[in-house]
Design an enzyme around this catalytic site. Structure first.
Site, PDB file in Angstrom:
ATOM      1  N   PRO A 240      84.038  21.063  89.272  1.00 29.28           N
ATOM      2  CG  PRO A 240      86.206  20.220  89.132  1.00 29.28           C
ATOM      3  CD  PRO A 240      84.776  19.813  88.994  1.00 29.28           C
TER       4      PRO A 240
ATOM      5  CE1 TYR B  95      77.199  10.964  85.722  1.00 30.61           C
ATOM      6  CE2 TYR B  95      79.414  10.131  86.086  1.00 30.61           C
ATOM      7  CZ  TYR B  95      78.341  10.907  86.485  1.00 30.61           C
ATOM      8  OH  TYR B  95      78.431  11.636  87.656  1.00 30.61           O
TER       9      TYR B  95
END
Ligand SMILES: NC(=O)c1ccc[n+]([C@@H]2O[C@H](COP(=O)([O-])OP(=O)(O)OC[C@H]3O[C@@H](n4cnc5c(N)ncnc54)[C@H](OP(=O)(O)O)[C@@H]3O)[C@@H](O)[C@H]2O)c1
Length: 305
Positions: free
Chosen positions: A216, A52
Site C-alpha cells: 500500500p 517469504y
C-alpha cells in the site's frame, strides 16, 4: 481498530492487516515487538506466504511469539502457496505439501486462510478443488482465496472448487491504481482506459470477494515508497495537508484512501517499524470525503476524462 465484514466466512478480522514478507532478517525481539504492537492496535490478521524469506518469515514469526495454542487463538493467520523456484505450481501434491510446511513453521494445526499466490499457467482446477476439499475436511484450512487473479481465472477455479473464494490479494496503492483508472476511463482511447485485469475490482464486488491491497505504500513494482518521496511532490503536499487536517501521519492517510473505497478492502501493511504500524492504524478512524478521495487520486497524476 474497526473490524471488517468478510463475506462467506465467520472471521472477525481487523480492517487492516500486517504482512510478514519482510520480517525474516529481524531479531526475535524486534519481531515480537512488531507483532505485539499490531495486536495492541487491534490488528489481529497476519499475512504470510511459504516463500517469504524462504520459509523463514513463517518460522521466525511463530518463534518470536513462542507460539502456543492459546496465542494462536488470538490471531487470524493467512498464508499462500503456489510459488516454486522457477515455476508456479497449483498441483494437488504441491498445495498439500506446501500447507504441511507452513503449518509446521507457524507451529499451528490449522490455517485460517490459504491463498493461491500467483496464477499457475498450467493450473488444473479439478486438482485445486481436490486439494482444497482435502485441506478443508481435515480441518487444516478453514477458508480459501486467491492472489493476483483476474475474473476469468477465478471463474475457472470456482467451476470446480466447492469452498467460497473469500479474498483476492492485489497490488493497489495511491500510485498503483490501474484497476480504478480503467473504470474511470471507459470508452476512452488513452492509456489509463486499458483494462489490464478484466475489471477485477467490479468483479470482486459482484462476487463478494474481499480485496486485500498489497504494497500500500509502494510505487511501481517494489520501486520504493511514495510517501516523503521527492518524485511525488504534489501527492505528498496533498497527503500532508490532509494528515494535518485529521491530526495523523501521512501513512494513515495513504491507508485511509484505500479504506474509503466502498469495496471494503483490507489493506496489508508491510512495514517492520512498530511506530509506522501505530501510525497506519489510525486510518481505521478516518473516513475521507468523496472530494478528498478524488483530490488524492488527482494529486497522484491521474486525470478525469
Ligand atoms: N500477494 C502478493 O503477490 C504480494 C506481493 C507483495 C506483498 N504482499 C503482501 O503485502 C504485504 C505488504 O507489502 P509491502 O511490504 O511491499 O508493503 P508496503 O507497506 O507498501 O511497503 C513496506 C516497505 O516500505 C518501507 N517504508 C519506508 N517508508 C515508509 C513509510 N513512510 N511508510 C510505510 N512504509 C515505509 C517499509 O520500511 P520499514 O519496514 O522500515 O517501515 C517497508 O520496507 C507483504 O508483507 C505481504 O504480506 C503480497
Amino acid at each position: 481498530m474497526k473490524k471488517i465484514k468478510i463475506a462467506n466466512c465467520d472471521l472477525d478480522a481487523s480492517e487492516i492487516s500486517l504482512g510478514c514478507m519482510r520480517i525474516a532478517e529481524m531479531t526475535k525481539q524486534d519481531i515480537a515487538t512488531l507483532i505485539h504492537t499490531a495486536l495492541d492496535e487491534g490488528i489481529n490478521f497476519f499475512d504470510h506466504a511459504d516463500v517469504y524469506g524462504g520459509g523463514q518469515s513463517e518460522a521466525r514469526f511463530s518463534e518470536a511469539l513462542d507460539m502456543t495454542p492459546r496465542v494462536r487463538e488470538t490471531m487470524i493467520l493467512q498464508t499462500k502457496c503456489g510459488i516454486r523456484k522457477g515455476a508456479f505450481d497449483f498441483s494437488k501434491a504441491h498445495i498439500l505439501e506446501a500447507v504441511e510446511g507452513s503449518l509446521q513453521r507457524l507451529r499451528t494445526d490449522y490455517l485460517d486462510v490459504l491463498l493461491l499466490h500467483r496464477p499457475d499457467a498450467l493450473v488444473e482446477p479439478e486438482e485445486v478443488a481436490e486439494a482444497f476439499t482435502t485441506l478443508h475436511d481435515s480441518g487444516k484450512v478453514k477458508y480459501f482465496g486467491v492472489s493476483n487473479q483476474n475474473p476469468m481465472q477465478i471463474e475457472l477455479l470456482t467451476k470446480f472448487v466447492k469452498q467460497p473464494i473469500i479474498f483476492n490479494q492485489l497490488q493497489l496503492s495511491i500510485t498503483n491504481t490501474g484497476m480504478i483508472d480503467a473504470g474511470i476511463n471507459v470508452n476512452m482511447e488513452n492509456d489509463p482506459s486499458i483494462n489490464r485485469d478484466g475489471s477485477i475490482l467490479d468483479y470482486c464486488r459482484l462476487k463478494d470477494i474481499t480485496i486485500q491491497p498489497w504494497s500500500p505504500f509502494q510505487f511501481g513494482f517494489f520501486e520504493g515508497v511514495f510517501l516523503d518521496n521527492d518524485q511525488f511532490p504534489i501527492l505528498n503536499q496533498k497527503i500532508d495537508a490532509l494528515a494535518a487536517t485529521y491530526g495523523v501521519t501521512n501513512s494513515a492517510i495513504a491507508i485511509a484512501w484505500l479504506l474509503r473505497h466502498p469495496a471494503h478492502m483490507q489493506p496489508i501493511l508491510g512495514t517492520t517499524n512498530p511506530g509506522r504500524v501505530r501510525d497506519s492504524s489510525k486510518a481505521s478512524g478516518i473516513w475521507l470525503t468523496r472530494e478528498e478521495w478524488y483530490e488524492i487520486y488527482l494529486a497522484a497524476g491521474n486525470k478525469l476524462p
